[in-house]
Each structure stands twice: as structure tokens, then as C-alpha cells.
Motif scaffolding. Structure first.
Motif, PDB file in Angstrom:
ATOM      1  N   ASP A 121       0.957  -1.775   0.101  1.00  0.00           N
ATOM      2  CA  ASP A 121       0.082  -0.291   0.292  1.00  0.00           C
ATOM      3  C   ASP A 121      -0.217   1.048   0.524  1.00  0.00           C
ATOM      4  OD1 ASP A 121       0.469   0.181   2.171  1.00  0.00           O
ATOM      5  OD2 ASP A 121      -1.128  -0.784   3.758  1.00  0.00           O
ATOM      6  N   ASP A 122       0.396   2.503   0.033  1.00  0.00           N
ATOM      7  CA  ASP A 122       1.596   3.369   0.012  1.00  0.00           C
ATOM      8  C   ASP A 122       1.969   3.927   0.921  1.00  0.00           C
ATOM      9  OD1 ASP A 122      -0.155   4.727  -2.457  1.00  0.00           O
ATOM     10  OD2 ASP A 122      -1.845   5.956  -1.798  1.00  0.00           O
ATOM     11  N   ASP A 123       1.457   3.099   1.899  1.00  0.00           N
ATOM     12  CA  ASP A 123       1.924   3.715   3.529  1.00  0.00           C
ATOM     13  C   ASP A 123       3.727   2.791   3.296  1.00  0.00           C
ATOM     14  OD1 ASP A 123       0.647   5.517   4.284  1.00  0.00           O
ATOM     15  OD2 ASP A 123      -0.432   3.454   6.278  1.00  0.00           O
ATOM     16  N   ASP A 124       3.308   1.292   2.913  1.00  0.00           N
ATOM     17  CA  ASP A 124       4.686   0.290   2.635  1.00  0.00           C
ATOM     18  C   ASP A 124       5.574   1.237   1.760  1.00  0.00           C
ATOM     19  OD1 ASP A 124       3.339  -0.916   3.988  1.00  0.00           O
ATOM     20  OD2 ASP A 124       2.673  -2.408   2.753  1.00  0.00           O
ATOM     21  N   LEU A 125       5.255   1.835   0.319  1.00  0.00           N
ATOM     22  CA  LEU A 125       5.903   2.005  -0.616  1.00  0.00           C
ATOM     23  C   LEU A 125       6.811   3.287  -0.013  1.00  0.00           C
ATOM     24  CD1 LEU A 125       3.939   1.606  -4.148  1.00  0.00           C
ATOM     25  CD2 LEU A 125       5.586   1.294  -3.180  1.00  0.00           C
ATOM     26  N   GLY A 126       5.410   4.320   1.031  1.00  0.00           N
ATOM     27  CA  GLY A 126       6.808   5.410   1.473  1.00  0.00           C
ATOM     28  C   GLY A 126       7.743   4.966   2.559  1.00  0.00           C
ATOM     29  N   THR A 127       7.086   3.917   2.882  1.00  0.00           N
ATOM     30  CA  THR A 127       8.942   3.845   4.479  1.00  0.00           C
ATOM     31  C   THR A 127       9.853   3.136   3.118  1.00  0.00           C
ATOM     32  OG1 THR A 127       7.305   2.903   5.993  1.00  0.00           O
ATOM     33  CG2 THR A 127       9.415   1.894   6.265  1.00  0.00           C
ATOM     34  N   LEU A 128       9.371   2.415   2.397  1.00  0.00           N
ATOM     35  CA  LEU A 128      10.530   1.706   1.223  1.00  0.00           C
ATOM     36  C   LEU A 128      10.545   3.359   0.655  1.00  0.00           C
ATOM     37  CD1 LEU A 128       8.936  -0.961  -0.670  1.00  0.00           C
ATOM     38  CD2 LEU A 128      10.556  -1.069   0.932  1.00  0.00           C
ATOM     39  N   LEU A 159      12.123  -5.912   6.807  1.00  0.00           N
ATOM     40  CA  LEU A 159      11.400  -4.338   8.080  1.00  0.00           C
ATOM     41  C   LEU A 159       9.951  -4.193   7.738  1.00  0.00           C
ATOM     42  CD1 LEU A 159      14.615  -2.030   7.356  1.00  0.00           C
ATOM     43  CD2 LEU A 159      13.875  -3.007   9.351  1.00  0.00           C
ATOM     44  N   LEU A 160       9.231  -3.885   6.647  1.00  0.00           N
ATOM     45  CA  LEU A 160       7.552  -3.671   6.692  1.00  0.00           C
ATOM     46  C   LEU A 160       7.627  -4.960   6.942  1.00  0.00           C
ATOM     47  CD1 LEU A 160       7.210  -2.911   2.807  1.00  0.00           C
ATOM     48  CD2 LEU A 160       7.280  -1.072   4.754  1.00  0.00           C
ATOM     49  N   GLU A 161       7.394  -5.866   7.336  1.00  0.00           N
ATOM     50  CA  GLU A 161       6.647  -7.701   8.062  1.00  0.00           C
ATOM     51  C   GLU A 161       7.166  -7.044   9.143  1.00  0.00           C
ATOM     52  OE1 GLU A 161       5.560  -9.617   6.555  1.00  0.00           O
ATOM     53  OE2 GLU A 161       5.580  -9.452   4.541  1.00  0.00           O
ATOM     54  N   LEU A 162       8.234  -6.498   9.944  1.00  0.00           N
ATOM     55  CA  LEU A 162       8.502  -5.854  11.887  1.00  0.00           C
ATOM     56  C   LEU A 162       7.738  -4.669  12.167  1.00  0.00           C
ATOM     57  CD1 LEU A 162      12.115  -7.051  11.860  1.00  0.00           C
ATOM     58  CD2 LEU A 162       9.884  -8.520  12.701  1.00  0.00           C
ATOM     59  N   GLY A 163       6.881  -4.087  10.753  1.00  0.00           N
ATOM     60  CA  GLY A 163       6.175  -2.380  11.428  1.00  0.00           C
ATOM     61  C   GLY A 163       7.270  -1.407  11.558  1.00  0.00           C
ATOM     62  N   PHE A 164       8.186  -1.847  11.243  1.00  0.00           N
ATOM     63  CA  PHE A 164       9.117  -0.247  11.511  1.00  0.00           C
ATOM     64  C   PHE A 164       8.732   0.892  10.612  1.00  0.00           C
ATOM     65  CE2 PHE A 164      13.020   2.011   9.554  1.00  0.00           C
ATOM     66  CZ  PHE A 164      13.294   1.854  11.141  1.00  0.00           C
ATOM     67  N   PRO A 165       8.385   2.120  11.954  1.00  0.00           N
ATOM     68  CA  PRO A 165       7.555   2.758  10.898  1.00  0.00           C
ATOM     69  C   PRO A 165       8.515   3.776  10.128  1.00  0.00           C
ATOM     70  CG  PRO A 165       8.916   2.611  13.579  1.00  0.00           C
ATOM     71  CD  PRO A 165       8.752   1.892  13.050  1.00  0.00           C
ATOM     72  N   GLU A 167       8.316   6.876  10.032  1.00  0.00           N
ATOM     73  CA  GLU A 167       9.106   8.215  10.126  1.00  0.00           C
ATOM     74  C   GLU A 167      10.233   8.311  11.005  1.00  0.00           C
ATOM     75  OE1 GLU A 167       5.933   6.864  13.589  1.00  0.00           O
ATOM     76  OE2 GLU A 167       6.373   7.073  11.017  1.00  0.00           O
ATOM     77  N   ALA A 168      10.211   6.486  11.586  1.00  0.00           N
ATOM     78  CA  ALA A 168      11.859   6.027  12.072  1.00  0.00           C
ATOM     79  C   ALA A 168      12.543   6.146  11.060  1.00  0.00           C
ATOM     80  CB  ALA A 168      11.993   5.092  12.650  1.00  0.00           C
ATOM     81  N   ALA A 169      12.393   5.510   9.501  1.00  0.00           N
ATOM     82  CA  ALA A 169      12.727   5.536   8.465  1.00  0.00           C
ATOM     83  C   ALA A 169      13.415   6.914   8.128  1.00  0.00           C
ATOM     84  CB  ALA A 169      12.406   4.924   7.114  1.00  0.00           C
ATOM     85  N   LEU A 170      12.689   7.694   7.884  1.00  0.00           N
ATOM     86  CA  LEU A 170      13.290   8.816   7.440  1.00  0.00           C
ATOM     87  C   LEU A 170      14.196  10.105   8.069  1.00  0.00           C
ATOM     88  CD1 LEU A 170       9.472  10.083   6.556  1.00  0.00           C
ATOM     89  CD2 LEU A 170      11.390  10.352   4.783  1.00  0.00           C
ATOM     90  N   ALA A 171      13.889   9.369   9.810  1.00  0.00           N
ATOM     91  CA  ALA A 171      14.655  10.290  10.695  1.00  0.00           C
ATOM     92  C   ALA A 171      15.921   8.877  10.608  1.00  0.00           C
ATOM     93  CB  ALA A 171      14.020   9.889  12.342  1.00  0.00           C
ATOM     94  N   ALA A 172      16.220   8.235  10.429  1.00  0.00           N
ATOM     95  CA  ALA A 172      17.583   7.053   9.615  1.00  0.00           C
ATOM     96  C   ALA A 172      18.139   7.773   8.719  1.00  0.00           C
ATOM     97  CB  ALA A 172      17.638   5.324   9.413  1.00  0.00           C
ATOM     98  N   GLY A 173      17.442   7.676   7.233  1.00  0.00           N
ATOM     99  CA  GLY A 173      17.406   8.520   6.468  1.00  0.00           C
ATOM    100  C   GLY A 173      18.963   9.629   6.726  1.00  0.00           C
ATOM    101  N   GLU A 174      18.389  10.849   7.416  1.00  0.00           N
ATOM    102  CA  GLU A 174      19.007  11.860   7.970  1.00  0.00           C
ATOM    103  C   GLU A 174      20.479  11.502   8.681  1.00  0.00           C
ATOM    104  OE1 GLU A 174      16.138  14.433   9.534  1.00  0.00           O
ATOM    105  OE2 GLU A 174      14.501  14.769   8.409  1.00  0.00           O
ATOM    106  N   VAL A 175      19.706  10.539   9.435  1.00  0.00           N
ATOM    107  CA  VAL A 175      21.239  10.459  10.088  1.00  0.00           C
ATOM    108  C   VAL A 175      22.669  10.070   9.495  1.00  0.00           C
ATOM    109  CG1 VAL A 175      22.325   9.296  12.500  1.00  0.00           C
ATOM    110  CG2 VAL A 175      20.118  10.105  12.293  1.00  0.00           C
ATOM    111  N   TYR A 176      22.254   9.002   8.327  1.00  0.00           N
ATOM    112  CA  TYR A 176      22.672   8.259   7.446  1.00  0.00           C
ATOM    113  C   TYR A 176      24.089   9.438   6.257  1.00  0.00           C
ATOM    114  CZ  TYR A 176      20.727   3.952   9.377  1.00  0.00           C
ATOM    115  OH  TYR A 176      20.101   2.848   9.972  1.00  0.00           O
ATOM    116  N   ALA A 177      22.490  10.063   5.792  1.00  0.00           N
ATOM    117  CA  ALA A 177      23.199  11.566   4.776  1.00  0.00           C
ATOM    118  C   ALA A 177      24.092  12.380   6.061  1.00  0.00           C
ATOM    119  CB  ALA A 177      21.644  12.000   4.394  1.00  0.00           C
ATOM    120  N   ALA A 178      23.709  12.903   7.170  1.00  0.00           N
ATOM    121  CA  ALA A 178      24.087  13.743   7.620  1.00  0.00           C
ATOM    122  C   ALA A 178      25.557  13.378   8.382  1.00  0.00           C
ATOM    123  CB  ALA A 178      24.267  14.065   8.629  1.00  0.00           C
TER     124      ALA A 178
END
Length: 247
Positions: A121-128, A159-165, A167-178
Motif C-alpha cells: 500500500d501507499d504507506d509501505d511504499l512511503g517507508t521503502l 522491516l515492513l513485516e516487522l512494522g518498522f515506522p 517516521e523512524a526510516a526518515l529520521a534514520a535516513g537523515e542521520v545516515y546522510a549527514a
């Protein structure tokens, strides 16, 4: 902006430049119109090109070959210093290539779901997307084509199967990028100041430096993973000690 030619620098015509870098006049003019390549240097009514144009064209070709979109190439070139010399750009390209991510695979949403063996669904794609595994096409997630890092898709689906949120993926991406940018800047400075001078002037300098980076890459990745794991273990122990101290 192209560097002004030195008194002894060879100037090339449009045809000579396109022959040297293996592109077409139409492509060169398109890239110039987008600001990816500086305009020619005018001598009267004629336009000429220098080693600076060659270096920038080769960098654009390298990025395009690795699946970078036009917007991504524009953003990458914008990070180059305005006074970067052809040698600076060539060094940047040499160091960049071995670290390029895999070229993404284009597929439709239906093809992605077949590969995932489940509806998304759209939430799954958004997390990916937040995880950097799926990249929307020009028309967004609702459009036809998506670009997918297939080697990381299994991790994302897990991670989707585990319900990874998301917002956490977005925050982690910012940490990795910085932190990724900070590491890249320091390693680039190290190669520029301490490694490149060792090979500069050799006929095969670029090839030798590229091989050095290729051989160093597994060690660099392993060192970063080890440093990350050690730091996470240290933070875990600190948290355990704090909880024990409050009992």
C-alpha cells in the motif's frame, strides 16, 4: 563556469570535444542548456572548449551511467567548488566511481509487488522510499515507473513485516546522510592531500588511484560497520548501567 584557458592550453572546437568524450552535439547542447556543462569560451564569433569542459562532461557521463537522474546530477555538480580545476574534477570522478551505488532497476508498482510476493500500500511504499530502496519516477508513486535498489529490497520488506515506522526510516535516513557527507568530505580531503600527490604525474595516475580506492573499499566498509557496532554496544551498556543505578 569554465576555467579561463591558460596561455598554453589547447582549445577544442565543438566537433573535437564531442569526438573526444564520445557524445553528440545535440546531447552536449542539451546539457549546456541545463547548466551541467559551462558554455564555450568565445573568441570572436567562434566557441571553443577546454580541459575543464572535458572533465565536467566525463563526470556527467559517469553519473548518468550509474542511473543518476538529471536533477540528481544537477545537485551533485552544484556541490563542486566554483573554482574547481580540471584536475580537481578528474580526481573527484576517480574517487567517486568505486563508491557508486548499484544502478536502480526500473519497474512498475505491479512488478514491484510481484517481486515482493505481496501487495504494497501507499504507506509501505512511503517507508521503502524513506529507506532509500524505492525512488519515485517523474510522476511520483502514482506514476508508471519506479526505480528500485533490488539488492536492498529484501531488507526493506523484512522491516515492513516487522512494522518498522516510516517516521523512524526518515529520521534514520537523515542521520545516515549527514554523517555520510561528513565521512566523505574527510576521506576526499585525505585522498586529495595525502594519496593523490603520490600518483600525480604518472601516465596511469587515474587508473592507479581508482584501483587503490577499489582495494580500500571493503576495508573502509568493514571499518565503518565495526565502528558502528562498537558504538551501539557501548550505548547499550551505558543504558543498562543507568537503569541498574536507578534501582
Amino acid at each position: 563556469m569554465a576555467q579561463a584557458p591558460g596561455p598554453d592550453e589547447d582549445l577544442m572546437t565543438l566537433d573535437e570535444l564531442t569526438t573526444r568524450v564520445g557524445t553528440t552535439v545535440r546531447t552536449l547542447r542539451f546539457w549546456t542548456s541545463k547548466g551541467l556543462v559551462p558554455p564555450p569560451i568565445r573568441h570572436g564569433r567562434s566557441g571553443y572548449y577546454t580541459a575543464d569542459h572535458v572533465a565536467r562532461l566525463e563526470l556527467v557521463q559517469e553519473l548518468q551511467a550509474h542511473g543518476f537522474t538529471l536533477a540528481a546530477i544537477e545537485g551533485h555538480l552544484a556541490q563542486l567548488p566554483p573554482d574547481a580545476t580540471p584536475e580537481d574534477i578528474a580526481l573527484h570522478r576517480t574517487l567517486l566511481a568505486p563508491w557508486m551505488p548499484e544502478s536502480p532497476v526500473e519497474m512498475t508498482r505491479a512488478e514491484l509487488e510481484r517481486r515482493a510476493s505481496r501487495p504494497l500500500d501507499d504507506d509501505d511504499l512511503g517507508t521503502l522510499v524513506a529507506l532509500g530502496i524505492v525512488h519515485p519516477g517523474p510522476d511520483g508513486l502514482a506514476g508508471g515507473q519506479l526505480r528500485v535498489a533490488v539488492s536492498q529490497l529484501g531488507v526493506g520488506l523484512g522491516l515492513l513485516e516487522l512494522g518498522f515506522p516510516r517516521e523512524a526510516a526518515l529520521a534514520a535516513g537523515e542521520v545516515y546522510a549527514a554523517h555520510g557527507r561528513a565521512i566523505a568530505e574527510e576521506l576526499y580531503a585525505l585522498f586529495r592531500d595525502r594519496v593523490w600527490p603520490r600518483y600525480r604525474g604518472d601516465a596511469d595516475a587515474a587508473d592507479r588511484l581508482r584501483e587503490v580506492v577499489e582495494r580500500l573499499k571493503p576495508l573502509s566498509v568493514a571499518s565503518l560497520v565495526n565502528a558502528y557496532e562498537s558504538a551501539m554496544e557501548e550505548k547499550r551498556r551505558e543504558a543498562v548501567d543507568r537503569r541498574a543505578a536507578t534501582r
